[in-house]
Motif scaffolding. Structure first.
Motif, PDB file in Angstrom:
ATOM      1  N   UNK A 149      47.843  40.817  49.091  1.00 51.63           N
ATOM      2  CA  UNK A 149      49.036  41.491  49.318  1.00 51.63           C
ATOM      3  C   UNK A 149      49.902  41.828  48.086  1.00 51.63           C
ATOM      4  N   UNK A 150      50.056  40.495  47.426  1.00 49.87           N
ATOM      5  CA  UNK A 150      51.167  40.550  46.255  1.00 49.87           C
ATOM      6  C   UNK A 150      50.402  41.187  45.093  1.00 49.87           C
ATOM      7  N   UNK A 151      49.273  41.069  45.025  1.00 52.08           N
ATOM      8  CA  UNK A 151      48.615  41.820  43.959  1.00 52.08           C
ATOM      9  C   UNK A 151      49.163  43.380  44.165  1.00 52.08           C
ATOM     10  N   UNK A 152      48.632  43.951  45.353  1.00 47.20           N
ATOM     11  CA  UNK A 152      48.767  45.329  45.508  1.00 47.20           C
ATOM     12  C   UNK A 152      50.231  45.643  45.265  1.00 47.20           C
ATOM     13  N   UNK A 160      46.707  54.054  41.121  1.00 47.88           N
ATOM     14  CA  UNK A 160      46.898  53.349  42.580  1.00 47.88           C
ATOM     15  C   UNK A 160      46.764  54.197  43.434  1.00 47.88           C
ATOM     16  N   UNK A 161      46.747  55.454  43.226  1.00 47.11           N
ATOM     17  CA  UNK A 161      46.330  56.509  44.373  1.00 47.11           C
ATOM     18  C   UNK A 161      44.981  56.457  44.898  1.00 47.11           C
ATOM     19  N   UNK A 166      35.023  46.931  43.432  1.00 45.84           N
ATOM     20  CA  UNK A 166      36.425  46.087  43.226  1.00 45.84           C
ATOM     21  C   UNK A 166      36.698  45.565  44.642  1.00 45.84           C
ATOM     22  N   UNK A 167      36.544  46.395  45.744  1.00 40.96           N
ATOM     23  CA  UNK A 167      36.712  45.953  47.143  1.00 40.96           C
ATOM     24  C   UNK A 167      35.786  45.009  47.753  1.00 40.96           C
ATOM     25  N   UNK A 168      34.627  45.024  47.033  1.00 42.40           N
ATOM     26  CA  UNK A 168      33.721  44.342  47.664  1.00 42.40           C
ATOM     27  C   UNK A 168      33.849  42.774  47.330  1.00 42.40           C
ATOM     28  N   UNK A 169      34.494  42.544  46.331  1.00 42.92           N
ATOM     29  CA  UNK A 169      34.802  40.911  45.900  1.00 42.92           C
ATOM     30  C   UNK A 169      35.981  40.397  46.751  1.00 42.92           C
ATOM     31  N   UNK A 170      35.541  39.080  47.109  1.00 44.22           N
ATOM     32  CA  UNK A 170      36.517  38.345  47.589  1.00 44.22           C
ATOM     33  C   UNK A 170      37.294  37.646  46.551  1.00 44.22           C
ATOM     34  N   UNK A 171      36.873  37.285  45.264  1.00 44.59           N
ATOM     35  CA  UNK A 171      37.883  36.775  44.366  1.00 44.59           C
ATOM     36  C   UNK A 171      37.320  37.505  43.027  1.00 44.59           C
ATOM     37  N   UNK A 181      44.286  45.354  35.813  1.00 44.81           N
ATOM     38  CA  UNK A 181      45.185  46.508  36.350  1.00 44.81           C
ATOM     39  C   UNK A 181      44.382  46.945  37.427  1.00 44.81           C
ATOM     40  N   UNK A 182      43.090  47.335  37.378  1.00 45.86           N
ATOM     41  CA  UNK A 182      42.488  48.013  38.599  1.00 45.86           C
ATOM     42  C   UNK A 182      42.251  46.733  39.601  1.00 45.86           C
ATOM     43  N   UNK A 183      41.956  45.543  39.295  1.00 42.73           N
ATOM     44  CA  UNK A 183      41.915  44.506  40.446  1.00 42.73           C
ATOM     45  C   UNK A 183      43.016  44.309  41.157  1.00 42.73           C
ATOM     46  N   UNK A 184      44.296  44.333  40.552  1.00 41.68           N
ATOM     47  CA  UNK A 184      45.826  44.348  41.327  1.00 41.68           C
ATOM     48  C   UNK A 184      45.816  45.555  42.167  1.00 41.68           C
ATOM     49  N   UNK A 185      45.264  46.727  41.553  1.00 38.39           N
ATOM     50  CA  UNK A 185      45.461  47.935  42.297  1.00 38.39           C
ATOM     51  C   UNK A 185      44.693  47.727  43.711  1.00 38.39           C
ATOM     52  N   UNK A 186      43.443  47.166  43.493  1.00 40.17           N
ATOM     53  CA  UNK A 186      42.510  47.243  44.722  1.00 40.17           C
ATOM     54  C   UNK A 186      43.081  45.838  45.851  1.00 40.17           C
TER      55      UNK A 186
END
Length: 427
Positions: free
Chosen positions: A392-395, A215-216, A309-314, A333-338
Protein backbone atom coordinates in the motif's frame (compact mmCIF):
# COMPACT_ATOMS: atom_id res chain seq x y z
CA UNK A 1 -1.50 22.48 -24.93
CA UNK A 2 -3.12 25.90 -25.01
CA UNK A 3 -1.00 29.08 -24.73
CA UNK A 4 2.22 27.06 -24.51
CA UNK A 5 4.91 27.67 -27.16
CA UNK A 6 6.01 24.70 -29.23
CA UNK A 7 9.68 23.79 -29.38
CA UNK A 8 11.84 22.10 -31.99
CA UNK A 9 13.60 19.42 -29.96
CA UNK A 10 16.38 17.02 -30.96
CA UNK A 11 17.06 13.98 -28.77
CA UNK A 12 20.30 12.01 -29.21
CA UNK A 13 20.24 8.53 -27.70
CA UNK A 14 21.81 5.21 -28.59
CA UNK A 15 18.91 3.41 -26.88
CA UNK A 16 15.39 4.29 -27.96
CA UNK A 17 11.94 2.89 -28.59
CA UNK A 18 10.80 0.24 -29.33
CA UNK A 19 13.14 -1.03 -26.60
CA UNK A 20 10.90 -1.78 -23.63
CA UNK A 21 13.33 -1.52 -20.74
CA UNK A 22 15.76 0.91 -19.13
CA UNK A 23 17.08 3.97 -21.00
CA UNK A 24 15.53 3.09 -24.36
CA UNK A 25 12.06 2.86 -22.82
CA UNK A 26 12.31 6.12 -20.86
CA UNK A 27 13.82 8.09 -23.75
CA UNK A 28 11.20 6.80 -26.17
CA UNK A 29 8.39 7.66 -23.75
CA UNK A 30 9.84 11.14 -23.19
CA UNK A 31 9.98 11.79 -26.94
CA UNK A 32 6.45 10.48 -27.47
CA UNK A 33 5.07 12.60 -24.62
CA UNK A 34 6.74 15.78 -25.89
CA UNK A 35 5.46 15.14 -29.43
CA UNK A 36 1.96 14.57 -28.11
CA UNK A 37 2.18 17.96 -26.39
CA UNK A 38 2.66 19.55 -29.79
CA UNK A 39 6.43 19.93 -29.89
CA UNK A 40 8.37 19.03 -33.04
CA UNK A 41 10.57 16.16 -31.87
CA UNK A 42 13.34 14.45 -33.82
CA UNK A 43 15.67 11.77 -32.49
CA UNK A 44 19.03 10.44 -33.61
CA UNK A 45 18.86 6.89 -32.29
CA UNK A 46 20.52 3.52 -32.57
CA UNK A 47 19.03 0.16 -33.44
CA UNK A 48 16.82 -1.61 -30.88
CA UNK A 49 19.06 -4.28 -29.33
CA UNK A 50 18.74 -4.17 -25.54
CA UNK A 51 18.58 -6.20 -23.31
CA UNK A 52 18.99 -9.17 -25.70
CA UNK A 53 22.15 -7.67 -27.30
CA UNK A 54 20.71 -8.61 -30.67
CA UNK A 55 19.30 -6.19 -33.22
CA UNK A 56 15.59 -6.77 -33.71
CA UNK A 57 14.95 -8.64 -36.98
CA UNK A 58 12.81 -5.83 -38.44
CA UNK A 59 15.70 -3.36 -37.98
CA UNK A 60 18.52 -5.42 -39.44
CA UNK A 61 20.36 -4.37 -42.59
CA UNK A 62 18.55 -1.09 -43.21
CA UNK A 63 21.49 1.27 -42.89
CA UNK A 64 20.74 4.95 -42.34
CA UNK A 65 17.01 5.62 -42.60
CA UNK A 66 14.19 7.73 -41.22
CA UNK A 67 11.27 6.30 -39.28
CA UNK A 68 8.05 7.88 -37.98
CA UNK A 69 7.35 6.52 -34.51
CA UNK A 70 4.64 7.85 -32.16
CA UNK A 71 4.79 11.33 -33.67
CA UNK A 72 8.60 11.44 -33.56
CA UNK A 73 10.90 11.44 -36.59
CA UNK A 74 13.67 8.98 -35.76
CA UNK A 75 16.95 9.13 -37.65
CA UNK A 76 18.05 5.51 -37.31
CA UNK A 77 21.78 5.04 -37.12
CA UNK A 78 23.47 1.64 -37.62
CA UNK A 79 26.18 0.49 -35.23
CA UNK A 80 27.95 -2.63 -34.07
CA UNK A 81 26.38 -4.78 -31.35
CA UNK A 82 28.55 -7.00 -29.13
CA UNK A 83 27.91 -10.70 -29.53
CA UNK A 84 28.53 -13.65 -27.26
CA UNK A 85 27.54 -14.51 -23.72
CA UNK A 86 29.48 -11.63 -22.17
CA UNK A 87 29.72 -7.97 -23.10
CA UNK A 88 33.01 -6.33 -22.18
CA UNK A 89 33.59 -2.64 -21.54
CA UNK A 90 35.73 -2.38 -24.68
CA UNK A 91 32.99 -3.95 -26.81
CA UNK A 92 30.55 -1.38 -25.44
CA UNK A 93 32.95 1.46 -26.23
CA UNK A 94 33.36 0.21 -29.81
CA UNK A 95 29.58 0.03 -30.21
CA UNK A 96 29.16 3.55 -28.88
CA UNK A 97 31.92 4.90 -31.12
CA UNK A 98 30.39 3.25 -34.17
CA UNK A 99 27.05 4.88 -33.33
CA UNK A 100 28.72 8.27 -32.91
CA UNK A 101 30.60 8.05 -36.22
CA UNK A 102 27.53 6.83 -38.13
CA UNK A 103 25.42 9.63 -36.67
CA UNK A 104 27.71 12.20 -38.30
CA UNK A 105 25.68 11.59 -41.45
CA UNK A 106 22.66 13.18 -39.75
CA UNK A 107 24.67 15.84 -37.94
CA UNK A 108 26.25 17.05 -41.21
CA UNK A 109 22.75 18.03 -42.32
CA UNK A 110 21.66 19.40 -38.95
CA UNK A 111 24.67 21.65 -38.29
CA UNK A 112 24.06 23.91 -41.26
CA UNK A 113 20.35 23.44 -41.90
CA UNK A 114 18.28 26.57 -42.42
CA UNK A 115 16.05 25.46 -39.57
CA UNK A 116 17.60 25.15 -36.15
CA UNK A 117 16.43 23.30 -33.08
CA UNK A 118 15.48 25.19 -29.93
CA UNK A 119 17.09 22.65 -27.62
CA UNK A 120 19.04 19.38 -27.82
CA UNK A 121 18.81 16.59 -25.24
CA UNK A 122 21.76 14.18 -25.14
CA UNK A 123 21.11 10.96 -23.24
CA UNK A 124 24.07 9.51 -21.33
CA UNK A 125 25.21 6.77 -21.56
CA UNK A 126 26.90 6.72 -23.89
CA UNK A 127 29.10 9.67 -23.10
CA UNK A 128 29.82 10.28 -26.79
CA UNK A 129 26.30 11.62 -27.37
CA UNK A 130 27.56 14.89 -25.84
CA UNK A 131 30.18 15.59 -28.54
CA UNK A 132 27.99 16.95 -31.33
CA UNK A 133 25.55 18.91 -29.12
CA UNK A 134 28.63 20.74 -27.77
CA UNK A 135 29.68 21.62 -31.32
CA UNK A 136 26.09 22.51 -32.30
CA UNK A 137 25.88 24.96 -29.42
CA UNK A 138 29.19 26.55 -30.50
CA UNK A 139 28.09 26.92 -34.13
CA UNK A 140 24.36 27.63 -33.78
CA UNK A 141 24.07 28.88 -30.18
CA UNK A 142 21.54 26.19 -29.29
CA UNK A 143 21.34 25.16 -25.61
CA UNK A 144 21.63 21.49 -24.76
CA UNK A 145 20.85 19.23 -21.84
CA UNK A 146 23.02 16.28 -20.81
CA UNK A 147 20.56 13.83 -19.22
CA UNK A 148 22.43 11.22 -17.16
CA UNK A 149 20.67 7.90 -16.68
CA UNK A 150 23.81 6.08 -15.59
CA UNK A 151 27.36 7.11 -14.64
CA UNK A 152 28.73 4.44 -16.92
CA UNK A 153 32.45 5.15 -16.56
CA UNK A 154 32.35 5.22 -12.76
CA UNK A 155 30.31 2.02 -12.62
CA UNK A 156 32.60 0.21 -15.07
CA UNK A 157 35.65 1.12 -13.01
CA UNK A 158 34.09 0.12 -9.69
CA UNK A 159 32.86 -3.17 -11.13
CA UNK A 160 36.27 -3.97 -12.56
CA UNK A 161 35.09 -3.78 -16.15
CA UNK A 162 37.70 -1.09 -16.79
CA UNK A 163 41.09 -0.49 -15.20
CA UNK A 164 42.36 3.01 -14.68
CA UNK A 165 44.61 3.08 -17.74
CA UNK A 166 45.12 5.77 -20.35
CA UNK A 167 41.78 5.13 -22.07
CA UNK A 168 39.86 5.24 -18.83
CA UNK A 169 41.57 8.44 -17.71
CA UNK A 170 40.59 9.96 -21.04
CA UNK A 171 36.97 8.89 -20.54
CA UNK A 172 36.95 10.45 -17.08
CA UNK A 173 38.37 13.69 -18.44
CA UNK A 174 35.82 13.80 -21.26
CA UNK A 175 32.94 13.10 -18.88
CA UNK A 176 33.99 15.95 -16.59
CA UNK A 177 34.47 18.22 -19.62
CA UNK A 178 30.96 17.62 -20.96
CA UNK A 179 29.38 17.95 -17.51
CA UNK A 180 30.98 21.40 -17.27
CA UNK A 181 30.12 22.38 -20.85
CA UNK A 182 26.47 21.29 -20.98
CA UNK A 183 24.00 24.14 -20.74
CA UNK A 184 22.13 22.06 -18.18
CA UNK A 185 22.78 18.65 -16.61
CA UNK A 186 19.86 16.54 -15.45
CA UNK A 187 19.80 13.22 -13.65
CA UNK A 188 17.27 10.89 -12.09
CA UNK A 189 18.08 10.88 -8.35
CA UNK A 190 19.39 13.49 -5.90
CA UNK A 191 22.53 11.42 -5.28
CA UNK A 192 23.26 11.22 -9.02
CA UNK A 193 22.81 14.99 -9.27
CA UNK A 194 25.33 15.39 -6.43
CA UNK A 195 27.73 13.11 -8.27
CA UNK A 196 27.36 15.30 -11.37
CA UNK A 197 28.22 18.33 -9.24
CA UNK A 198 31.29 16.57 -7.86
CA UNK A 199 32.40 15.96 -11.44
CA UNK A 200 32.14 19.60 -12.43
CA UNK A 201 28.49 20.43 -13.19
CA UNK A 202 27.50 23.65 -11.47
CA UNK A 203 24.69 23.16 -8.92
CA UNK A 204 22.75 26.04 -10.44
CA UNK A 205 22.75 24.25 -13.82
CA UNK A 206 21.65 20.85 -12.49
CA UNK A 207 18.12 19.52 -12.76
CA UNK A 208 16.53 16.61 -10.93
CA UNK A 209 14.42 14.77 -13.53
CA UNK A 210 13.28 11.42 -12.11
CA UNK A 211 12.17 8.41 -14.06
CA UNK A 212 8.48 7.61 -13.89
CA UNK A 213 5.91 4.84 -13.99
CA UNK A 214 2.70 4.55 -15.97
CA UNK A 215 0.55 4.61 -12.85
CA UNK A 216 -2.66 4.58 -14.90
CA UNK A 217 -1.79 1.35 -16.72
CA UNK A 218 0.17 -0.42 -13.96
CA UNK A 219 -2.03 -0.77 -10.90
CA UNK A 220 -2.34 -3.22 -7.98
CA UNK A 221 -4.05 -6.45 -9.07
CA UNK A 222 -5.04 -9.81 -7.63
CA UNK A 223 -1.79 -11.81 -7.38
CA UNK A 224 -3.56 -15.10 -8.14
CA UNK A 225 -3.67 -14.32 -11.86
CA UNK A 226 -2.93 -16.33 -14.98
CA UNK A 227 0.77 -15.37 -15.02
CA UNK A 228 1.22 -16.78 -11.52
CA UNK A 229 -0.69 -19.94 -12.40
CA UNK A 230 1.53 -20.47 -15.47
CA UNK A 231 4.49 -20.53 -13.10
CA UNK A 232 2.88 -23.22 -10.98
CA UNK A 233 2.62 -21.06 -7.85
CA UNK A 234 -0.49 -21.49 -5.72
CA UNK A 235 -2.15 -18.71 -3.67
CA UNK A 236 -0.43 -20.09 -0.56
CA UNK A 237 3.04 -20.08 -2.12
CA UNK A 238 5.39 -17.09 -2.00
CA UNK A 239 6.47 -16.01 -5.47
CA UNK A 240 9.71 -14.01 -5.51
CA UNK A 241 10.51 -12.21 -8.77
CA UNK A 242 13.49 -10.46 -10.30
CA UNK A 243 12.49 -8.74 -13.55
CA UNK A 244 15.06 -6.73 -15.44
CA UNK A 245 18.42 -6.76 -17.17
CA UNK A 246 20.73 -9.68 -16.45
CA UNK A 247 24.25 -8.27 -16.59
CA UNK A 248 27.41 -7.94 -14.53
CA UNK A 249 26.40 -4.84 -12.58
CA UNK A 250 23.30 -6.59 -11.20
CA UNK A 251 25.31 -9.27 -9.41
CA UNK A 252 22.52 -11.87 -9.52
CA UNK A 253 24.71 -14.62 -8.07
CA UNK A 254 23.55 -13.41 -4.65
CA UNK A 255 19.98 -14.34 -5.62
CA UNK A 256 21.01 -17.84 -6.69
CA UNK A 257 22.92 -18.31 -3.43
CA UNK A 258 19.96 -17.13 -1.37
CA UNK A 259 17.58 -19.41 -3.28
CA UNK A 260 19.97 -22.29 -2.62
CA UNK A 261 19.84 -21.53 1.13
CA UNK A 262 16.03 -21.67 0.93
CA UNK A 263 15.65 -24.67 -1.36
CA UNK A 264 14.18 -26.86 1.41
CA UNK A 265 11.27 -24.45 1.95
CA UNK A 266 8.74 -25.60 -0.63
CA UNK A 267 6.55 -22.49 -0.28
CA UNK A 268 9.08 -20.22 -2.01
CA UNK A 269 9.16 -20.05 -5.80
CA UNK A 270 11.65 -17.87 -7.70
CA UNK A 271 11.49 -16.46 -11.20
CA UNK A 272 14.08 -14.37 -13.06
CA UNK A 273 12.50 -12.51 -15.98
CA UNK A 274 14.68 -10.82 -18.58
CA UNK A 275 17.63 -11.12 -20.88
CA UNK A 276 21.20 -9.95 -20.88
CA UNK A 277 24.85 -10.77 -21.26
CA UNK A 278 25.09 -12.75 -18.00
CA UNK A 279 21.98 -14.91 -18.37
CA UNK A 280 23.62 -17.95 -19.97
CA UNK A 281 26.19 -18.22 -17.18
CA UNK A 282 23.57 -17.78 -14.46
CA UNK A 283 21.32 -20.46 -15.97
CA UNK A 284 24.25 -22.88 -15.96
CA UNK A 285 25.05 -22.06 -12.35
CA UNK A 286 21.42 -22.47 -11.28
CA UNK A 287 21.45 -25.94 -12.83
CA UNK A 288 24.65 -26.79 -10.91
CA UNK A 289 23.08 -25.63 -7.64
CA UNK A 290 19.97 -27.71 -8.24
CA UNK A 291 17.19 -25.15 -7.80
CA UNK A 292 13.95 -26.87 -8.84
CA UNK A 293 11.69 -23.93 -8.01
CA UNK A 294 13.72 -21.27 -9.82
CA UNK A 295 12.81 -20.46 -13.42
CA UNK A 296 14.19 -18.14 -16.08
CA UNK A 297 11.79 -16.40 -18.48
CA UNK A 298 12.44 -14.12 -21.43
CA UNK A 299 11.47 -10.46 -21.35
CA UNK A 300 7.66 -10.39 -21.39
CA UNK A 301 5.47 -8.39 -23.80
CA UNK A 302 4.59 -4.89 -22.59
CA UNK A 303 0.92 -5.87 -22.58
CA UNK A 304 1.62 -8.41 -19.81
CA UNK A 305 3.75 -6.13 -17.62
CA UNK A 306 1.04 -5.25 -15.10
CA UNK A 307 -0.10 -8.87 -14.82
CA UNK A 308 3.48 -10.08 -14.43
CA UNK A 309 4.35 -7.56 -11.72
CA UNK A 310 1.10 -8.24 -9.90
CA UNK A 311 1.74 -11.98 -9.79
CA UNK A 312 4.70 -11.68 -7.42
CA UNK A 313 4.46 -11.48 -3.65
CA UNK A 314 7.96 -10.02 -3.37
CA UNK A 315 10.09 -8.25 -5.96
CA UNK A 316 13.87 -8.10 -5.88
CA UNK A 317 16.04 -5.16 -6.88
CA UNK A 318 19.57 -6.52 -7.01
CA UNK A 319 22.73 -4.55 -7.66
CA UNK A 320 26.33 -4.68 -6.54
CA UNK A 321 27.68 -2.33 -3.89
CA UNK A 322 30.04 -0.82 -6.45
CA UNK A 323 27.11 0.40 -8.58
CA UNK A 324 25.32 2.16 -5.71
CA UNK A 325 24.04 5.61 -6.72
CA UNK A 326 25.83 5.48 -10.08
CA UNK A 327 22.78 3.77 -11.58
CA UNK A 328 19.14 3.66 -10.45
CA UNK A 329 17.38 0.42 -11.38
CA UNK A 330 14.53 1.36 -13.72
CA UNK A 331 12.51 -1.68 -12.62
CA UNK A 332 11.74 -0.07 -9.24
CA UNK A 333 9.26 2.49 -10.58
CA UNK A 334 6.92 -0.14 -12.01
CA UNK A 335 7.22 -2.35 -8.91
CA UNK A 336 6.04 0.55 -6.78
CA UNK A 337 3.23 1.36 -9.22
CA UNK A 338 2.07 -2.26 -9.02
CA UNK A 339 1.76 -1.91 -5.25
CA UNK A 340 4.18 -4.70 -4.41
CA UNK A 341 6.87 -4.74 -1.71
CA UNK A 342 10.49 -5.04 -2.72
CA UNK A 343 13.74 -6.24 -1.23
CA UNK A 344 16.80 -4.41 -2.51
CA UNK A 345 20.51 -4.98 -1.99
CA UNK A 346 21.38 -1.44 -0.97
CA UNK A 347 23.03 0.44 1.87
CA UNK A 348 21.77 3.32 3.95
CA UNK A 349 22.16 6.67 2.24
CA UNK A 350 21.48 5.37 -1.27
CA UNK A 351 18.45 6.30 -3.35
CA UNK A 352 17.18 2.72 -3.12
CA UNK A 353 17.32 2.82 0.67
CA UNK A 354 15.48 6.14 0.72
CA UNK A 355 12.66 4.81 -1.45
CA UNK A 356 12.22 1.45 0.27
CA UNK A 357 13.26 1.73 3.91
CA UNK A 358 12.45 5.38 4.53
CA UNK A 359 9.33 5.14 2.38
CA UNK A 360 8.17 1.95 4.10
CA UNK A 361 7.87 0.17 0.74
CA UNK A 362 10.30 -2.66 1.37
CA UNK A 363 13.50 -3.92 2.94
CA UNK A 364 17.17 -3.36 2.16
CA UNK A 365 19.92 -5.87 2.79
CA UNK A 366 23.70 -5.48 2.37
CA UNK A 367 24.83 -5.98 -1.24
CA UNK A 368 26.39 -9.38 -1.84
CA UNK A 369 25.09 -10.89 1.44
CA UNK A 370 23.07 -13.94 0.40
CA UNK A 371 22.30 -14.97 4.00
CA UNK A 372 20.79 -11.56 4.77
CA UNK A 373 18.82 -11.65 1.53
CA UNK A 374 17.47 -15.13 2.34
CA UNK A 375 16.48 -14.02 5.83
CA UNK A 376 14.68 -10.95 4.48
CA UNK A 377 12.77 -13.10 1.98
CA UNK A 378 11.77 -15.54 4.73
CA UNK A 379 10.69 -12.73 7.06
CA UNK A 380 8.62 -10.88 4.48
CA UNK A 381 7.37 -14.08 2.86
CA UNK A 382 5.99 -15.34 6.15
CA UNK A 383 4.23 -12.06 7.03
CA UNK A 384 1.33 -11.42 4.67
CA UNK A 385 0.14 -8.39 6.64
CA UNK A 386 3.55 -6.74 6.34
CA UNK A 387 3.61 -7.40 2.59
CA UNK A 388 0.18 -5.83 2.25
CA UNK A 389 1.15 -2.75 4.30
CA UNK A 390 4.36 -2.21 2.34
CA UNK A 391 2.50 -2.71 -0.93
CA UNK A 392 0.00 0.00 0.00
CA UNK A 393 2.85 2.37 0.80
CA UNK A 394 4.54 1.44 -2.47
CA UNK A 395 1.48 2.44 -4.46
CA UNK A 396 1.08 5.65 -2.48
CA UNK A 397 4.74 6.49 -3.15
CA UNK A 398 4.22 5.92 -6.88
CA UNK A 399 1.15 8.13 -6.99
CA UNK A 400 2.94 10.91 -5.10
CA UNK A 401 6.31 10.75 -6.87
CA UNK A 402 6.23 8.78 -10.12
CA UNK A 403 3.38 10.18 -12.19
CA UNK A 404 4.62 10.52 -15.78
CA UNK A 405 2.61 13.62 -16.65
CA UNK A 406 3.70 15.50 -13.54
CA UNK A 407 7.39 14.66 -14.04
CA UNK A 408 7.45 15.43 -17.75
CA UNK A 409 5.44 18.63 -17.38
CA UNK A 410 8.11 19.88 -14.99
CA UNK A 411 10.83 18.85 -17.46
CA UNK A 412 8.96 20.54 -20.32
CA UNK A 413 8.71 23.77 -18.33
CA UNK A 414 12.47 23.75 -17.79
CA UNK A 415 13.05 23.20 -21.52
CA UNK A 416 10.80 26.13 -22.38
CA UNK A 417 12.70 28.38 -20.01
CA UNK A 418 16.07 27.15 -21.27
CA UNK A 419 15.02 27.91 -24.86
CA UNK A 420 13.89 31.40 -23.82
CA UNK A 421 10.27 30.67 -24.60
CA UNK A 422 8.78 31.16 -21.12
CA UNK A 423 10.22 34.10 -19.24
CA UNK A 424 7.95 33.56 -16.23
CA UNK A 425 9.35 30.12 -15.37
CA UNK A 426 12.51 29.26 -13.49
CA UNK A 427 15.17 26.97 -14.89
Amino acid sequence: MPNTPHLRILIVSLNFAPEETATGMYTGEMAKWLAKRGHHVDAIAGLPHYPEWKVRPDYKGKGLWKEALDGVTVFRTPHTVPSGSGVSAKQRILMELSFSFSSLYWWARILFSRKRYDVVIAICPPLQTAVMPTLYRFIRRVPWVLHVQDFQVDAALRLGMLTLGKLDRLLFALENFFLRRATRVSSITPSMCRRANEKGADTGRTWLSPNWADIAQITPTDPNNSFRKELGASPDDVLVMYAGAIATKQGLDVLLDAAHEMKDDGRFHFVIVGNGSDRERLEARATELGLPRLRFLDLQPRARLGEMLGAADIHLVIQKREAADLVMPSKLTNILAAGRPAIATAEQGTALWDALEDGGCGICTPPGDSAALAEAMRSLGNDASSREAKGLKARAYAEDNLDQDRILQAFEQKLLTLAGRDSNATS
